[in-house]
Design a protein around this motif. Structure first.
Motif, PDB file in Angstrom:
ATOM      1  N   SER A   1       0.817  -1.342  -0.003  1.00 26.33           N
ATOM      2  CA  SER A   1      -0.101   0.033   0.140  1.00 26.33           C
ATOM      3  C   SER A   1       0.878   1.328   0.050  1.00 26.33           C
ATOM      4  O   SER A   1       0.522   2.358   0.165  1.00 26.33           O
ATOM      5  CB  SER A   1      -0.922  -0.069   1.260  1.00 26.33           C
ATOM      6  OG  SER A   1      -1.959  -1.098   1.269  1.00 26.33           O
ATOM      7  N   GLY A   2       2.018   1.114  -0.110  1.00 16.32           N
ATOM      8  CA  GLY A   2       3.045   2.214   0.005  1.00 16.32           C
ATOM      9  C   GLY A   2       3.565   2.698   1.151  1.00 16.32           C
ATOM     10  O   GLY A   2       4.192   3.827   1.258  1.00 16.32           O
ATOM     11  N   ILE A   3       3.482   1.939   2.259  1.00 12.60           N
ATOM     12  CA  ILE A   3       3.813   2.280   3.536  1.00 12.60           C
ATOM     13  C   ILE A   3       4.941   1.425   3.747  1.00 12.60           C
ATOM     14  O   ILE A   3       5.030   0.085   3.682  1.00 12.60           O
ATOM     15  CB  ILE A   3       2.938   1.881   4.622  1.00 12.60           C
ATOM     16  CG1 ILE A   3       1.791   2.951   4.460  1.00 12.60           C
ATOM     17  CG2 ILE A   3       3.483   2.271   5.805  1.00 12.60           C
ATOM     18  CD1 ILE A   3       0.498   2.540   5.327  1.00 12.60           C
ATOM     19  N   PRO A   4       6.338   2.163   4.083  1.00 14.15           N
ATOM     20  CA  PRO A   4       7.743   1.453   4.122  1.00 14.15           C
ATOM     21  C   PRO A   4       7.720   0.463   5.466  1.00 14.15           C
ATOM     22  O   PRO A   4       7.099   0.942   6.414  1.00 14.15           O
ATOM     23  CB  PRO A   4       8.655   2.418   4.153  1.00 14.15           C
ATOM     24  CG  PRO A   4       8.253   3.580   4.566  1.00 14.15           C
ATOM     25  CD  PRO A   4       6.671   3.445   4.032  1.00 14.15           C
TER      26      PRO A   4
ATOM     27  N   LYS B   1      -3.930   3.262   0.736  1.00 19.33           N
ATOM     28  CA  LYS B   1      -5.259   2.609   0.675  1.00 19.33           C
ATOM     29  C   LYS B   1      -4.982   1.053   0.896  1.00 19.33           C
ATOM     30  O   LYS B   1      -4.068   0.244   0.715  1.00 19.33           O
ATOM     31  CB  LYS B   1      -5.993   2.936  -0.708  1.00 19.33           C
ATOM     32  CG  LYS B   1      -6.249   4.062  -1.078  1.00 19.33           C
ATOM     33  CD  LYS B   1      -6.625   4.166  -2.471  1.00 19.33           C
ATOM     34  CE  LYS B   1      -7.286   5.853  -2.829  1.00 19.33           C
ATOM     35  NZ  LYS B   1      -7.995   5.910  -4.365  1.00 19.33           N
ATOM     36  N   PRO B   2      -6.029   0.593   1.434  1.00 21.42           N
ATOM     37  CA  PRO B   2      -5.930  -0.961   1.746  1.00 21.42           C
ATOM     38  C   PRO B   2      -5.612  -1.784   0.190  1.00 21.42           C
ATOM     39  O   PRO B   2      -6.038  -1.417  -0.623  1.00 21.42           O
ATOM     40  CB  PRO B   2      -7.363  -1.407   2.346  1.00 21.42           C
ATOM     41  CG  PRO B   2      -7.948  -0.184   2.802  1.00 21.42           C
ATOM     42  CD  PRO B   2      -7.668   0.913   1.789  1.00 21.42           C
TER      43      PRO B   2
ATOM     44  N   LYS C   1      -9.729   0.660   7.714  1.00 20.36           N
ATOM     45  CA  LYS C   1     -10.024   1.387   6.383  1.00 20.36           C
ATOM     46  C   LYS C   1     -10.771   0.269   5.513  1.00 20.36           C
ATOM     47  O   LYS C   1     -11.575   0.633   4.607  1.00 20.36           O
ATOM     48  CB  LYS C   1      -9.111   1.991   5.633  1.00 20.36           C
ATOM     49  CG  LYS C   1      -8.526   3.289   6.146  1.00 20.36           C
ATOM     50  CD  LYS C   1      -7.584   4.034   5.496  1.00 20.36           C
ATOM     51  CE  LYS C   1      -7.417   5.390   5.969  1.00 20.36           C
ATOM     52  NZ  LYS C   1      -6.124   5.939   5.160  1.00 20.36           N
ATOM     53  N   ALA C   2     -10.203  -0.905   5.412  1.00 13.99           N
ATOM     54  CA  ALA C   2     -10.576  -2.119   4.514  1.00 13.99           C
ATOM     55  C   ALA C   2     -12.071  -2.384   5.005  1.00 13.99           C
ATOM     56  O   ALA C   2     -12.688  -3.323   4.353  1.00 13.99           O
ATOM     57  CB  ALA C   2      -9.563  -3.148   4.590  1.00 13.99           C
ATOM     58  N   GLY C   3     -12.387  -2.289   6.307  1.00 16.09           N
ATOM     59  CA  GLY C   3     -13.981  -2.621   6.663  1.00 16.09           C
ATOM     60  C   GLY C   3     -13.878  -3.666   7.633  1.00 16.09           C
ATOM     61  O   GLY C   3     -14.868  -4.124   8.234  1.00 16.09           O
TER      62      GLY C   3
END
Length: 232
Positions: free
Chosen positions: A29-32, A77-78, A107-109
């Motif tokens: 998701s782009g989080i290192p 985003k998830p 966030k994904a629910g």
């Protein structure tokens, strides 16, 4: 496909599932992650100090700058891993215990998430105790109501995991029919110690790019978790 079928079969045959997730789940998701090449800690001599209670208390400006600039990814985003785990809640009793502090499972629910190390998006004023939106924290570390220093409700170096989080995690592990470890080397204590409290009848899978070792029978799948969950 064989690994996908193995996990699908395991999921199909049980009711209560616990997912234990780590940084590798959020990297797509782009989080290192923290320690790999190019990770969050790259270029810092003592990064643990920057995420410590000592730094927050003694040098709040230094702490705030590091956390604000390096920890928050509000546009992330998830991915398929988060979304598949949330989807499984429709038919299964799913609990996610995560080391991650990014809030992407929520966030994904997913409804039943235990943020083992807290959540960056839960912030509060240390002076008056009021909850403060993360958007406000990212604008200023000072509470506009009382002038107190705001902090995210995450577990810093030098702080302990809350008893409530520990007890809820242990209870979930004791009830689980299936335990799936995803995207973590599973070496950080006390998170890795949760396996000791498992239901000993539970089946254990691990999906990680590198093999992990635990003191329990395990089905180890050395694979990219994103690719595997996209096919589930």
């Amino acid at each position: 496909m064989e690994n996908v079928k193995k996990i699908q079969s395991a999921i199909f045959g049980v009711d209560k599932i616990v997912f234990l997730t780590g940084a590798g789940v959020s990297v797509p998701s782009g989080i290192p992650d923290y320690r790999s090449k190019g990770g969050l800690y790259t270029g810092f001599e003592n990064p643990e100090y920057l995420l410590s209670a000592a730094c927050l208390n003694n040098e709040p400006d230094v702490f705030y700058h590091f956390v604000k600039e390096k920890m928050y990814y509000p546009k992330a985003k998830p991915n398929a891993i988060h979304l598949k785990m949330a989807e499984l809640e429709r038919d299964k009793d799913v609990t996610i215990i995560t080391q991650n502090i990014d809030g992407l499972h929520e966030k994904a629910g997913s409804k039943r998430v235990i943020d083992f190390h807290g959540n960056l998006y839960d912030c509060y004023c240390q002076k008056c105790g009021l909850h403060v939106p993360a958007t406000s924290y990212l604008k200023s570390q000072f509470h506009d109501k009382c002038g107190g220093v705001i902090r995210p409700d995450i577990v810093l170096y030098g702080e302990g995991i809350s008893n409530e989080v520990i007890s809820n995690s242990i209870l979930a592990m004791k009830k689980a029919d299936l335990i799936v470890i995803v995207g973590t080397s599973f070496k950080v204590s006390p998170f890795c110690n949760l396996i000791e409290y498992r239901n000993h009848q539970a089946t254990i899978f691990a999906v990680n790019k590198e093999a992990i070792r635990i003191a329990a029978p395990i089905h180890m799948i050395e694979a990219d978790a994103l690719q595997l969950f996209e096919k589930l």
